[in-house]
Design an enzyme around this catalytic site. Sequence first.
Site, PDB file in Angstrom:
ATOM      1  N   ARG A 103       0.962  -1.335  -0.480  1.00  0.00           N
ATOM      2  CA  ARG A 103       0.054  -0.411  -0.658  1.00  0.00           C
ATOM      3  C   ARG A 103       0.803   1.638   0.056  1.00  0.00           C
ATOM      4  O   ARG A 103       1.653   1.395   0.527  1.00  0.00           O
ATOM      5  CB  ARG A 103      -1.301   0.673   1.082  1.00  0.00           C
ATOM      6  CG  ARG A 103      -2.269   1.025   1.216  1.00  0.00           C
ATOM      7  CD  ARG A 103      -2.561   1.402   2.458  1.00  0.00           C
ATOM      8  NE  ARG A 103      -4.001   2.513   2.360  1.00  0.00           N
ATOM      9  CZ  ARG A 103      -3.969   2.843   3.469  1.00  0.00           C
ATOM     10  NH1 ARG A 103      -3.385   3.029   4.320  1.00  0.00           N
ATOM     11  NH2 ARG A 103      -4.105   4.363   2.922  1.00  0.00           N
ATOM     12  N   HIS A 149      -3.380  11.020   0.944  1.00  0.00           N
ATOM     13  CA  HIS A 149      -3.164  10.321   2.562  1.00  0.00           C
ATOM     14  C   HIS A 149      -2.611  12.219   2.817  1.00  0.00           C
ATOM     15  O   HIS A 149      -0.985  12.073   3.518  1.00  0.00           O
ATOM     16  CB  HIS A 149      -1.608   9.804   1.901  1.00  0.00           C
ATOM     17  CG  HIS A 149      -1.656   9.114   3.298  1.00  0.00           C
ATOM     18  ND1 HIS A 149      -1.511   7.243   3.466  1.00  0.00           N
ATOM     19  CD2 HIS A 149      -1.190   9.452   4.823  1.00  0.00           C
ATOM     20  CE1 HIS A 149      -1.847   7.060   4.895  1.00  0.00           C
ATOM     21  NE2 HIS A 149      -0.993   7.912   5.182  1.00  0.00           N
ATOM     22  N   GLU A 195      -8.149   8.640   6.219  1.00  0.00           N
ATOM     23  CA  GLU A 195      -8.446   8.486   7.599  1.00  0.00           C
ATOM     24  C   GLU A 195      -9.016  10.429   6.923  1.00  0.00           C
ATOM     25  O   GLU A 195      -8.013  11.215   8.092  1.00  0.00           O
ATOM     26  CB  GLU A 195      -7.179   8.579   8.507  1.00  0.00           C
ATOM     27  CG  GLU A 195      -6.576   7.568   8.570  1.00  0.00           C
ATOM     28  CD  GLU A 195      -5.552   7.575   9.731  1.00  0.00           C
ATOM     29  OE1 GLU A 195      -4.829   8.232   9.703  1.00  0.00           O
ATOM     30  OE2 GLU A 195      -4.946   5.960   9.879  1.00  0.00           O
ATOM     31  N   ASN A 335      -8.190   1.444   9.557  1.00  0.00           N
ATOM     32  CA  ASN A 335      -7.200   1.329  10.673  1.00  0.00           C
ATOM     33  C   ASN A 335      -6.837   1.334  11.738  1.00  0.00           C
ATOM     34  O   ASN A 335      -7.690   2.269  12.074  1.00  0.00           O
ATOM     35  CB  ASN A 335      -6.336   3.054   9.636  1.00  0.00           C
ATOM     36  CG  ASN A 335      -5.682   3.085   7.755  1.00  0.00           C
ATOM     37  OD1 ASN A 335      -5.807   1.961   7.384  1.00  0.00           O
ATOM     38  ND2 ASN A 335      -5.134   3.902   7.971  1.00  0.00           N
ATOM     39  N   TYR A 337      -5.017   0.732  15.448  1.00  0.00           N
ATOM     40  CA  TYR A 337      -3.293   0.227  15.905  1.00  0.00           C
ATOM     41  C   TYR A 337      -4.071   0.582  17.391  1.00  0.00           C
ATOM     42  O   TYR A 337      -2.931  -0.599  18.187  1.00  0.00           O
ATOM     43  CB  TYR A 337      -2.723   1.791  15.757  1.00  0.00           C
ATOM     44  CG  TYR A 337      -2.135   1.922  14.478  1.00  0.00           C
ATOM     45  CD1 TYR A 337      -1.157   1.419  14.587  1.00  0.00           C
ATOM     46  CD2 TYR A 337      -3.100   2.677  13.699  1.00  0.00           C
ATOM     47  CE1 TYR A 337      -0.887   1.723  12.989  1.00  0.00           C
ATOM     48  CE2 TYR A 337      -2.195   2.866  12.652  1.00  0.00           C
ATOM     49  CZ  TYR A 337      -1.189   2.705  12.484  1.00  0.00           C
ATOM     50  OH  TYR A 337      -0.742   2.824  10.882  1.00  0.00           O
ATOM     51  N   GLU A 405      -3.934  -0.320   7.748  1.00  0.00           N
ATOM     52  CA  GLU A 405      -3.148   0.280   8.540  1.00  0.00           C
ATOM     53  C   GLU A 405      -3.132  -0.835   9.857  1.00  0.00           C
ATOM     54  O   GLU A 405      -4.397  -0.709  10.715  1.00  0.00           O
ATOM     55  CB  GLU A 405      -2.834   1.452   8.893  1.00  0.00           C
ATOM     56  CG  GLU A 405      -2.654   2.154   7.617  1.00  0.00           C
ATOM     57  CD  GLU A 405      -2.397   3.257   8.023  1.00  0.00           C
ATOM     58  OE1 GLU A 405      -1.843   4.315   9.381  1.00  0.00           O
ATOM     59  OE2 GLU A 405      -2.201   4.885   6.906  1.00  0.00           O
TER      60      GLU A 405
END
Length: 504
Positions: A103, A149, A195, A335, A337, A405
């Site tokens: 990506r 991005h 995002e 995404n 985390y 992500e």
Amino acid sequence: MGFVSILLFALGCVHCSITCCSSAEVNKHFFPPGFKIGVANAAPQIEGAWNEDGKGETIWDRYAISQPDTIYDHSSPQVASDSYHKWREDLEMVKEMGVDHYRLSIAWARIYPDGYKTDKPNERGVAYYKNLLRSLRALNIEPMVTLYHWDLPQKLQDDFGGWLSPKIVDIFADYARTCFELFGDEVKWWTTINEPKQICELGYGSGVFPPAINLPGVGNYQCAKNVLLAHAKAYHIYDKEFRQKNQGKVSIVIDTIWFEPNTTKPVDIEASERALQFSFGLYGNPVFNGDWPAVVKARVAQRSKQAGLKKSRLPTLSPEEIALINGTHDFLCINHYASHMVSALSDEPPFTDTSFDADIGVNDSIPSEWPKGGEAWFAVWPPGMRKLLVWLKNTYNNPEIVITENGFSDNAGTLEDDHRINYYRDYVSNCLDAIYIDNVNLTGYTAWSILDDWEWRVGYHSLIGMYKVDFNDPNRARTPRKSAGYFTQVAKNRCLVDPKDCVH
């Protein structure tokens, strides 16, 4: 990687206890047939060459270079990981890891330096990406390409206010069409915008990211509407003009952390769901279900009225706009985390507080026993991954999901990064639990990042790569960390444990 506001969250599996979705041991299943494993990064974080070969200035270039005190270590993306010059070396690293896809993002300002469509795109920028994409295909690695991005051409911000203006919608659509025309033969996976929550809330709401517009509870929502319309127009352009020839797929990338209810009390569960609908649903619901989430519309309207405003701070989506946005996805990109805990507030925030966080109206916290990453918000709780996937399945009618992500940051940058190995093992294990136990339609996993990068406002203080980059070396030397070897074995063996112990 996205910088996540402390009071933004996501929740799922809302009727479970805190341990309902955790695994007693690492999942031993092979990855399903056809499951895609990849690695990722983005143009503004790794390319450098910020003003070379015709590239225009971006809002992050302007912000970091002109206001170095806003960046933790006073660094800038001028050189970053120097991938613009070292892309061949980086692709060899990707190849050696044995992954299915890579990506990456296209820098808008390399194609159109001022952002506006001209008669002819910047030839040197186009050549760079054509060489990169064709080389990936030659290595049998599928490119997953993001059109935007966060690196808005500065002139678009200067001329009319960037994402605050409806003008951006057609300008982005023109740029998207150009990319589909130029690179469509090499690309089958497209994502339009990465995002949007961070773009809108941090750039035009709280103003802690460039273009540093401080319009809390107003600018972020106007930005959200324009981002969604821009994404939708790009999607329809691909669908009508390029899909038959190129047979690709298009979606938008939405991020969220996972917030577990602090208790099983209904008020905490409700607060968690409300916060989810603000942070993920604000962008996901118009795309997957149509219109803003009901709770978002109701709360912003109520708080606007109580503050004495004549209309809601949340702009209305007309029936035509709802129809344009709804269904503009071929898969769901997430995404993810970290996790937090969330609970209800005892009192409603003052109506004079128009911030996004006040509109959500929840309290979050991080348990002291949860491991931490390289930034304050980065709290590690692997079951949050599975819970999020289950929530997405249930909320958005069991879509195909691709994790775009997931990864671990630290501040030490050690080569013996067992903590990162443990993170990948436990988070991917929860992905496999979601597939094999919860029947989530998860078809891909993308690790962030293949190499250390320039992490926005924290610069080089937060290190997240499986390959270390020496940012003190003009040559930006790359060195594999222990996690690179681990992830390579996972990608090649298609399993988290020794292949002889894996099961189908």
